[in-house]
Structure formats: C-alpha cells, structure tokens
Write a protein that holds these residues in place. Structure first.
Motif, mmCIF file in Angstrom:
data_model
loop_
_atom_site.group_PDB
_atom_site.id
_atom_site.type_symbol
_atom_site.label_atom_id
_atom_site.label_comp_id
_atom_site.label_asym_id
_atom_site.label_seq_id
_atom_site.Cartn_x
_atom_site.Cartn_y
_atom_site.Cartn_z
ATOM 1 N N LEU A 139 0.859 -1.190 0.000
ATOM 2 C CA LEU A 139 0.000 0.000 0.000
ATOM 3 C C LEU A 139 0.890 1.232 0.000
ATOM 4 C CD1 LEU A 139 -2.653 1.638 0.386
ATOM 5 C CD2 LEU A 139 -2.284 1.396 2.845
ATOM 6 N N ARG A 143 -2.524 6.539 1.789
ATOM 7 C CA ARG A 143 -2.917 6.833 3.167
ATOM 8 C C ARG A 143 -4.330 6.319 3.410
ATOM 9 N NH1 ARG A 143 -1.372 9.420 7.560
ATOM 10 N NH2 ARG A 143 0.520 10.154 6.510
ATOM 11 N N THR A 144 -4.490 5.511 4.466
ATOM 12 C CA THR A 144 -5.809 5.032 4.900
ATOM 13 C C THR A 144 -6.022 5.271 6.389
ATOM 14 O OG1 THR A 144 -4.938 2.792 5.290
ATOM 15 C CG2 THR A 144 -5.881 3.236 3.107
ATOM 16 N N GLN A 145 -4.999 5.778 7.077
ATOM 17 C CA GLN A 145 -5.102 6.078 8.515
ATOM 18 C C GLN A 145 -4.560 7.472 8.792
ATOM 19 O OE1 GLN A 145 -3.251 3.016 10.916
ATOM 20 N NE2 GLN A 145 -5.251 2.136 11.356
ATOM 21 N N LEU A 175 -8.403 9.896 3.394
ATOM 22 C CA LEU A 175 -8.007 8.618 4.008
ATOM 23 C C LEU A 175 -8.429 7.462 3.110
ATOM 24 C CD1 LEU A 175 -8.808 9.221 7.789
ATOM 25 C CD2 LEU A 175 -6.634 9.474 6.581
ATOM 26 N N ASN A 176 -8.594 7.700 1.858
ATOM 27 C CA ASN A 176 -8.940 6.644 0.903
ATOM 28 C C ASN A 176 -7.985 6.721 -0.296
ATOM 29 O OD1 ASN A 176 -10.371 4.472 -0.110
ATOM 30 N ND2 ASN A 176 -11.780 5.793 -1.259
ATOM 31 N N CYS A 177 -6.695 6.884 0.032
ATOM 32 C CA CYS A 177 -5.658 7.026 -0.989
ATOM 33 C C CYS A 177 -4.912 5.709 -1.120
ATOM 34 C CB CYS A 177 -4.700 8.160 -0.614
ATOM 35 S SG CYS A 177 -3.267 8.295 -1.704
ATOM 36 N N ARG A 178 -5.041 5.026 -2.248
ATOM 37 C CA ARG A 178 -4.426 3.713 -2.440
ATOM 38 C C ARG A 178 -3.685 3.654 -3.775
ATOM 39 N NH1 ARG A 178 -9.143 2.555 0.415
ATOM 40 N NH2 ARG A 178 -8.819 1.175 2.215
ATOM 41 N N LYS A 195 1.994 10.733 2.190
ATOM 42 C CA LYS A 195 1.752 9.282 2.054
ATOM 43 C C LYS A 195 2.766 8.479 2.865
ATOM 44 C CE LYS A 195 2.036 10.170 -2.291
ATOM 45 N NZ LYS A 195 1.712 11.595 -2.241
ATOM 46 N N THR A 202 -5.754 -3.601 0.742
ATOM 47 C CA THR A 202 -6.823 -2.715 1.204
ATOM 48 C C THR A 202 -6.777 -2.563 2.712
ATOM 49 O OG1 THR A 202 -8.354 -4.577 1.415
ATOM 50 C CG2 THR A 202 -8.306 -3.444 -0.703
ATOM 51 N N THR A 222 -5.045 -1.530 6.515
ATOM 52 C CA THR A 222 -4.322 -0.441 7.162
ATOM 53 C C THR A 222 -3.194 -1.070 7.941
ATOM 54 O OG1 THR A 222 -5.636 -0.576 9.160
ATOM 55 C CG2 THR A 222 -6.461 0.860 7.409
#
Length: 587
Positions: free
Chosen positions: A44, A47-49, A63-66, A104, A128, A130
């Motif tokens: 990953l 950023r998700t957290q 917070l939905n950057c993948r 990121k 997907t 964290t």
C-alpha cells in the motif's frame, strides 16, 4: 540526506507475516536471515489512517488514498526473492503518485521463506488493509512454498536455485570494484604496506621503477587501535566478509602476520556508525585467520546496507595485517542466475565463461587474480563437452585476431621441474580430454610452469608464466556459500645470522633427469647432501641425507643440520617444510 538505517534481523518464524511502514520520502529496508528470502504479500502506497506517519497529528482530508499495481511491481522488483532490499517511499521510486496533495506512506507485508514456487511470481495486489489491521487483498495471493534449500553439484533450473541465492558480488575488487583511494586505514607500517594493498589474493608486486609493494595492509607497530576501512561506490547490501593474512615475501621470508579477532562497524555517511551485531543483538566478534593465505569467509547473520564499512582489529599475530573482500551487491542489484556482462553461459551447465582476446592479455598470475576477483577461477577443462563448446566459442576469434593460444588453470607452480601439473583445485590432468603437445612439458630454460591451450593443434604446452596472453575464466552461475577450511601449515626455513653477502642468490632450478639417491629407508628424487658436501655450495638450504624431515643449510659461517617441525618433511622444490613433499619418499 539519507536517513540512518538500522538493520534488524528477523528472528520470527518465517511462516508469520511481517510488516514495514516507511514514511514519505524516507527509505528503509526489508531483511531476512541468511538462507531465507523475501516473499511480498501486499503493498500500500498512499494513506488510509490519520495517525500513521503524522508527527504533528494533522487532520488528513483524504483517508482513501491507495496505490495501484504500479507500486506493487516496483516493490516486487526491488525485493522479491532477495535476502535484503532497499525501499523508498517516494513517487519516482514507486512510479506513481496516487494522491498528489496528501502526505503518504509505504506499507508492505511480507514473509521470510526458503523458496518461492514459480506460480508465486504472480504480482500481489495492492492491499486494502491499514497498518494496524490484518492485511487482505483485492484478489487471492499465491502462498510461497516452504521448500528445501538446493544442494549438491548437479545443474538444476533457476527456480530451484533462487531459494539459496543471496547477493555475493565482490564489492572491493570485483567487476564494479572500488579504486585504491577508497581503501583507508588508521595507519600503515610503510608505504609498501598501505591500505590499497588490502585487496584479497593480492601478492608481492613491483612497480615499473622497481619499488616493492607488499602483499597486504599492515598497521604501524605503534597503532593501538588499528582499523581498515572500505568506502563503497554507492549504497550497498553487504552480506559477508572474506579475509586473508599478509602474503609472505618469497625473497625475504617476511612476514608471518594475520588478524585473529575483529569486529565491524558500518555507516551510511561515514560519520554516524553502527556496530554489526549477532542474532542476539550483541556486538559480533569475528574469528579471523590462522595463517597467511587461507581465505576465511563469514556471512553476516543479517545483511546490512551501508556506504562505509570499518574493520576494527582486536587481536593479531605478528602485526595487525589483513587482505579483505566484502560480499554483497549494490542496492539496485540485478537478479541472480544471469552471467555477468562479458561472460557467456554454456547451456545446461550452470557455468559462465569469460574468454579474453588480444585486447585483454595478462601474465598467468595476473589472469588468475582477475578470475578470482570476478569470483571465478582459471578454466579447468574436464569434459569433452566443455572443450567442444569452448572451441566453438573461440573459433570466431581466430578469424579476427592473430591469436590461437589462451592461458588455462593448469600449472605446477611453485616447483622448479616439469612434473606434477595440477588444476587450480589440485586435481590432475585427464589426458583423454586434453593432451600435451608432443615433447611437452619440457620446462624450456627452467622457466615454463604454466599451461596454455593451443586452439590450432587442440593441445596444451608449458610456457613462461610471466608472458602475457589471453586467458579463460569460469564461474558457477549460482553461488554456494564458502566453507572455511583450516590452512595447510608450512614452515619456511630461516637462514642463519652471518656476515654474508647482502643478497641471497636466486634458487637454481632443479635439473631435469637427476638420478634419485637412496639413503637408508629414504629415496631423494633430487639427490641429498651430507655436511661435508657444503664446500663450494651456494648459501641456501638442501635436502639432508639424514632423512626426509631434515634439511641442510650451507652458509658462509658454517654448516647447519636442521629438523623440520613435527609431522612435516622438507620439499626442495618449494624450499619449505610441509606435510607432503615431492622430493623425498620415506619416513
């Protein structure tokens, strides 16, 4: 500026998933214990957290950057099937920027396994998960198999070999080695023992002006904390170290010197240093050498990434002296199982060959040193198939260059006669595969002790080892970790103190065809001498008729009968007491 890297040895079970989080734009490493390799599970970059890599606790908007498969491929290219790798949380390294306005981090889950099945080469997908949760993937991942490390001498395919491979290029003197200026030390005994003489396998050498360079680095006698330092060309994965003592000068007999204990420090910038540690986290003390020339290799429990490496000498024999080589590879190294540039694979042999031409001619000794620094050996032709393939490869050179002769590994150095030719591994020539030219070896002029292969006649001939000509090296495509073996201890006789000429005369080659002499239960193949035979003899050592374990020193101030150390015998061909002798048979 590079951040300080701390390499942590992963002692956890290799069936357990491991994690690494790297904040943008920093770099860090993944690392497994020697013998295990990295298997990437998920990647990953984004950023998700909110609380990860957020020192000032800023409220992140996205917070939905993948990342996509682009980042997965970049991580896998750098790390998959390696023991250690370097990763950057950086757009240019990973090949994409999934959310330009968001700070990121790179989060990778992986395992340390013994092998990866061919189907596991399907790239893992972007995670997907964290960093705080158990990773899952958008598609199922192929599970790396926990295979058996390959062994034995037969050739097997690359997928079976990958599990035992780790980067092992010679960093100091290999194809991408460092210049002399990047070898330094705390001190030197003299100009002839400077740090640049610390290269593995280096021996006594004379410059064009006649200045003698010694075979190794030696610290000054007053140096209480001697060290030897290597500056790599770039950030480098270092997996091990090989050392030798100081090569003995054959003219003077100086000196029996080597390092017996040392530790290692490493650094990214040459200013901040970390001590190399063992699996328990304690500073590692390495056992060094027990003689001058035997190579002792230690593979690190955990590889390190560094630009500088310093060897601190703790204990030594004689004086603090060393020749060394570092094993590893640049952090952007290529995959294993590929012949180096300029080398060619013989199909289905697992062996690579380097065949030089008229633009790359060397003496036999320098050709041998070149092959060793490239982690190979002078070629040993030991099968009809190998010889036929080599003949086909070098046939084209006959069309464009006026040469049909190459140095090969066969020689009888340091003997003075024309007997007992051996390959570099000590085995004898198989005349059913490779034959001598009629009348050879003849040791013409008493100086011919190295073999050349002659393409036109498909035969070999003995030549003066100091002549320059093309040469052939060979190396295994897949590397095997060296096994340290105790050296063969030899005792070099010392001449008595006397008011004699300053220069000891050079040794005269033993005449070919000398009649063997029997004395009691002993047979001397080059003759033997009694104390009354010294009259008119040159100042040197001779076989004594008292027995194989004795030698006679004829000197201007007298005649000296001497006994070799226990369980050794005198060999006149090498002027030394050794466990075996070619000039005497008997007790």
């Amino acid at each position: 500026m590079y951040q300080r890297i701390l390499i942590i040895c992963l002692s956890l079970s290799f069936t357990r998933a491991l994690e690494k989080t790297i904040c943008e734009p920093k770099l860090d490493t993944l690392s497994c214990q020697t013998g295990l390799i990295i298997a990437i599970d998920s990647v990953l970059y984004g950023r998700t957290q909110n609380n990860v890599c957020n020192m000032f606790n800023i409220n992140m908007q996205n917070l939905n950057c993948r990342s996509t498969q682009i980042s997965v491929s970049a991580v896998k290219k750098s790390c998959q099937s390696r023991t250690t790798c370097l990763l950057y949380a950086d757009n240019s390294f990973l090949g994409e920027d999934p959310c330009p306005s968001t700070p990121k981090y790179l989060h990778v889950t992986y395992r340390c396994v013994s092998s990866i099945s061919p189907t596991a080469n399907t790239p893992p997908t972007t995670s997907t998960s964290t960093p705080a949760s158990t990773p899952t993937s958008t598609t199922p991942l192929t599970t790396p198999t926990l295979g058996v490390l390959p062994h034995g001498g037969s050739f097997v395919n690359q997928s079976n070999h990958r599990s035992s491979q780790q980067c092992h290029e010679y960093i100091v003197s290999g194809p991408r080695g460092i210049p002399d200026s990047q070898l330094s030390a705390s001190s030197r005994k003299s100009l002839s023992n400077n740090a640049h003489r610390a290269r593995l396998y280096i021996e006594i050498d004379k410059s064009a002006s006649g200045f003698t360079f010694e075979g190794g680095w030696t610290a000054a006698s007053s140096d209480n904390k001697p060290w030897l330092q290597v500056k790599m060309n770039w950030l480098t994965i270092i997996t091990g170290i090989s050392t030798q003592g100081r090569h003995v000068n054959p003219s003077s007999g100086c000196c029996q010197e080597w390092t017996t204990r040392y530790n290692i420090e490493y650094s990214i910038n040459g200013q901040t240093w970390d001590m190399l540690k063992d699996k328990s986290g304690q500073p590692k003390v390495f056992v060094g050498n027990t003689d001058t020339d035997t190579v002792i290799t230690h593979m690190f429990d955990c590889p390190v990434i560094a630009r500088f490496l310093r060897v601190n000498i703790l204990q030594y024999h004689g004086n603090a002296s060393m020749r060394l080589e570092l094993l590893g590879c640049p952090s952007n190294t290529v995959d294993v199982g590929v012949c180096p540039k300029g080398w060619k694979e013989r199909p289905s042999s697992g062996t690579c060959y380097y065949i030089s031409d008229k633009t790359d001619e060397k003496t036999w000794e320098k050709a041998m040193l070149t092959c060793k620094h490239r982690q190979g050996e002078m070629v040993k032709i030991d099968s009809i198939q190998e010889k036929s393939w080599l003949r086909n490869e070098i046939q084209s050179q006959l069309k464009f260059q006026n040469t049909d002769k190459w140095w090969i590994g066969l020689n009888n150095r340091p003997r003075f006669d024309n007997n007992y030719y051996k390959w570099g591994d000590g085995t004898s020539l198989n005349s059913n595969i490779l034959r001598w030219n009629p009348g050879e070896p003849n040791n013409s002029g008493g100086r011919e002790h190295c073999a050349q292969y002659m393409m036109t006649s498909d035969s070999i001939n003995d030549k003066d080892c100091d002549l320059s000509m093309p040469y052939i090296c060979e190396m295994k495509m897949y590397w095997t970790q060296p096994i340290n073996k105790p050296g063969i201890v030899t005792h070099k006789p010392t001449l008595p103190q006397t008011v004699a000429p300053v220069t000891i005369p050079n040794k005269v080659p033993v005449p070919i065809g000398v009649t063997a002499v029997t004395s009691g239960p002993n047979v001397f193949t080059t003759g033997c001498f009694k104390q009354t035979d010294c009259a008119g003899k040159a100042w040197q050592n001779y076989p004594s008729c008292n027995g194989c374990g004795y030698y006679l020193t004829c000197a201007p101030n007298g005649v000296f009968l001497r006994k070799c150390p226990q369980n050794t015998k005198y060999d006149a061909n090498i002027d030394a007491c050794s466990f075996t002798t070619s000039t005497c048979r008997g007790p």
